[in-house]
Design a protein around this motif. Sequence first.
Motif, mmCIF file in Angstrom:
data_model
loop_
_atom_site.group_PDB
_atom_site.id
_atom_site.type_symbol
_atom_site.label_atom_id
_atom_site.label_comp_id
_atom_site.label_asym_id
_atom_site.label_seq_id
_atom_site.Cartn_x
_atom_site.Cartn_y
_atom_site.Cartn_z
ATOM 1 N N UNK A 37 29.877 45.990 41.160
ATOM 2 C CA UNK A 37 30.520 46.251 39.880
ATOM 3 C C UNK A 37 31.753 45.374 39.695
ATOM 4 N N UNK A 38 32.593 45.319 40.726
ATOM 5 C CA UNK A 38 33.791 44.477 40.664
ATOM 6 C C UNK A 38 33.425 43.007 40.512
ATOM 7 N N UNK A 39 32.419 42.577 41.270
ATOM 8 C CA UNK A 39 32.017 41.169 41.223
ATOM 9 C C UNK A 39 31.444 40.802 39.857
ATOM 10 N N UNK A 40 30.508 41.606 39.371
ATOM 11 C CA UNK A 40 29.852 41.306 38.102
ATOM 12 C C UNK A 40 30.814 41.288 36.936
ATOM 13 N N UNK A 42 34.114 41.016 37.041
ATOM 14 C CA UNK A 42 35.114 39.951 37.225
ATOM 15 C C UNK A 42 34.545 38.598 36.799
ATOM 16 N N UNK A 43 33.285 38.353 37.132
ATOM 17 C CA UNK A 43 32.649 37.108 36.714
ATOM 18 C C UNK A 43 32.587 36.986 35.198
ATOM 19 N N UNK A 44 32.299 38.107 34.528
ATOM 20 C CA UNK A 44 32.264 38.085 33.065
ATOM 21 C C UNK A 44 33.625 37.681 32.508
ATOM 22 N N UNK A 45 34.676 38.284 33.046
ATOM 23 C CA UNK A 45 36.028 37.981 32.570
ATOM 24 C C UNK A 45 36.360 36.512 32.795
ATOM 25 N N UNK A 46 36.062 36.008 33.991
ATOM 26 C CA UNK A 46 36.378 34.617 34.319
ATOM 27 C C UNK A 46 35.597 33.652 33.442
ATOM 28 N N UNK A 47 34.296 33.908 33.310
ATOM 29 C CA UNK A 47 33.430 33.001 32.555
ATOM 30 C C UNK A 47 33.805 32.973 31.078
ATOM 31 N N UNK A 48 34.032 34.136 30.499
ATOM 32 C CA UNK A 48 34.350 34.185 29.065
ATOM 33 C C UNK A 48 35.744 33.648 28.756
ATOM 34 N N UNK A 49 36.601 33.589 29.766
ATOM 35 C CA UNK A 49 37.928 32.992 29.575
ATOM 36 C C UNK A 49 37.901 31.480 29.722
ATOM 37 N N UNK A 50 37.104 30.991 30.662
ATOM 38 C CA UNK A 50 37.136 29.562 30.974
ATOM 39 C C UNK A 50 36.217 28.726 30.092
ATOM 40 N N UNK A 51 35.132 29.307 29.604
ATOM 41 C CA UNK A 51 34.189 28.549 28.782
ATOM 42 C C UNK A 51 34.569 28.642 27.309
ATOM 43 N N UNK A 52 34.898 27.510 26.714
ATOM 44 C CA UNK A 52 35.351 27.487 25.320
ATOM 45 C C UNK A 52 34.267 27.955 24.343
ATOM 46 N N UNK A 53 32.992 27.750 24.705
ATOM 47 C CA UNK A 53 31.906 28.151 23.803
ATOM 48 C C UNK A 53 31.783 29.667 23.690
ATOM 49 N N UNK A 69 35.764 48.540 32.495
ATOM 50 C CA UNK A 69 34.801 49.033 33.481
ATOM 51 C C UNK A 69 35.382 48.963 34.890
ATOM 52 N N UNK A 70 36.121 47.889 35.186
ATOM 53 C CA UNK A 70 36.747 47.766 36.500
ATOM 54 C C UNK A 70 37.770 48.876 36.707
ATOM 55 N N UNK A 71 38.599 49.104 35.690
ATOM 56 C CA UNK A 71 39.606 50.174 35.781
ATOM 57 C C UNK A 71 38.945 51.541 35.867
ATOM 58 N N UNK A 72 37.896 51.726 35.074
ATOM 59 C CA UNK A 72 37.215 53.014 34.966
ATOM 60 C C UNK A 72 36.610 53.444 36.294
ATOM 61 N N UNK A 282 29.409 51.002 34.529
ATOM 62 C CA UNK A 282 30.140 49.805 34.964
ATOM 63 C C UNK A 282 29.291 48.852 35.796
ATOM 64 N N UNK A 283 28.324 49.418 36.519
ATOM 65 C CA UNK A 283 27.460 48.588 37.375
ATOM 66 C C UNK A 283 26.450 47.784 36.556
ATOM 67 N N UNK A 284 25.829 48.431 35.575
ATOM 68 C CA UNK A 284 24.780 47.741 34.816
ATOM 69 C C UNK A 284 25.324 46.959 33.628
#
Length: 309
Positions: A37-40, A42-53, A69-72, A282-284
């Motif tokens: 859950x943390x990994x998935x 976190x990846x969403x946050x990183x990817x959506x922040x770094x990719x301009x598209x 979801x991470x906090x929850x 949060x997992x799915x």
Amino acid sequence: MRRNQSMVNNFLLLGFSNLLDLEGLFFTVFLTIYLLTLTGNSLIIIVTLTDQTLHNPMYFFLRNLSFLEICYTSITVPKMLGNLLSEDKTISFLGCAFQMSIFLIIGAAECYILAAMAYDRYVAICQPLHYTLIMSSRVCYELVAASWLAGVPVQLAQTSLVFTSYFCDSNEINHFFCDIPAVVNLICGDVSINELVARVEVVLLAVIPFALVLMSYVCIASTILKIPSVEGRCKAFSTCSSHLMVVVVFYGSGMTVYLKPKSSHSLDTDKFLSLFYTVLPPFINPLIYSLRNKEVKEALGKVFLILHP
């Protein structure tokens, strides 16, 4: 908070202690789910922040949902994992109150974030020509801020009402975290006010956003049915059904627990039902909202290429 004094200074979270032989298995399963859950998310946050598209309203809401979801899951699962390994399953009075209030506030925020995401899809599909104007950056930030703040007054009032009550001699909470029904079960005397406030809270912070989600998707479905391409309709309906599935799991299990009258409560049943709205969504979330999305897959590929050239 200790205005009405009782002999309770801490609580004992029973968790799954009635299934001692399975505690090791539960620890392994829940730890794996928590780390994924943390990994998935976190990846969403990183990817959506770094990719301009991916800098658009849909992924802005998705990024906020992932953070929620991470906090929850982090407000309940680490304590549950610790209790599965330790013989000391106590939580302090104030710690229990803190866990309950933060859990409820984050849960309310997630309800409204899901509604905001449904509204975003409604505007994108039903009013595409006005999408940029309606879903401006200012509107998106206001919707997220409102989602975060919506539950604060009601949830703090609810927590204060519960923890200023007089508790009986028993301090055993038949749950793996300080959930309202399980804690209210320890209160001596009349709890009708607590149940009334809980119902008002559910209507304001769960039923209303759930109704908004359904209204949005009724309009979306009506618009999609007019799409001439069969393939386009199937793809759109598939996306909607995935989102609605998570909404139903998240809202449905929560409402089942919080709307039942006290006389029909089975705390053991509530305990297992709560896994459906504390652990599974949060997992799915990364799977159904992002990893099946072509744009996010491409963005993830770019991130991995940078990390492993």
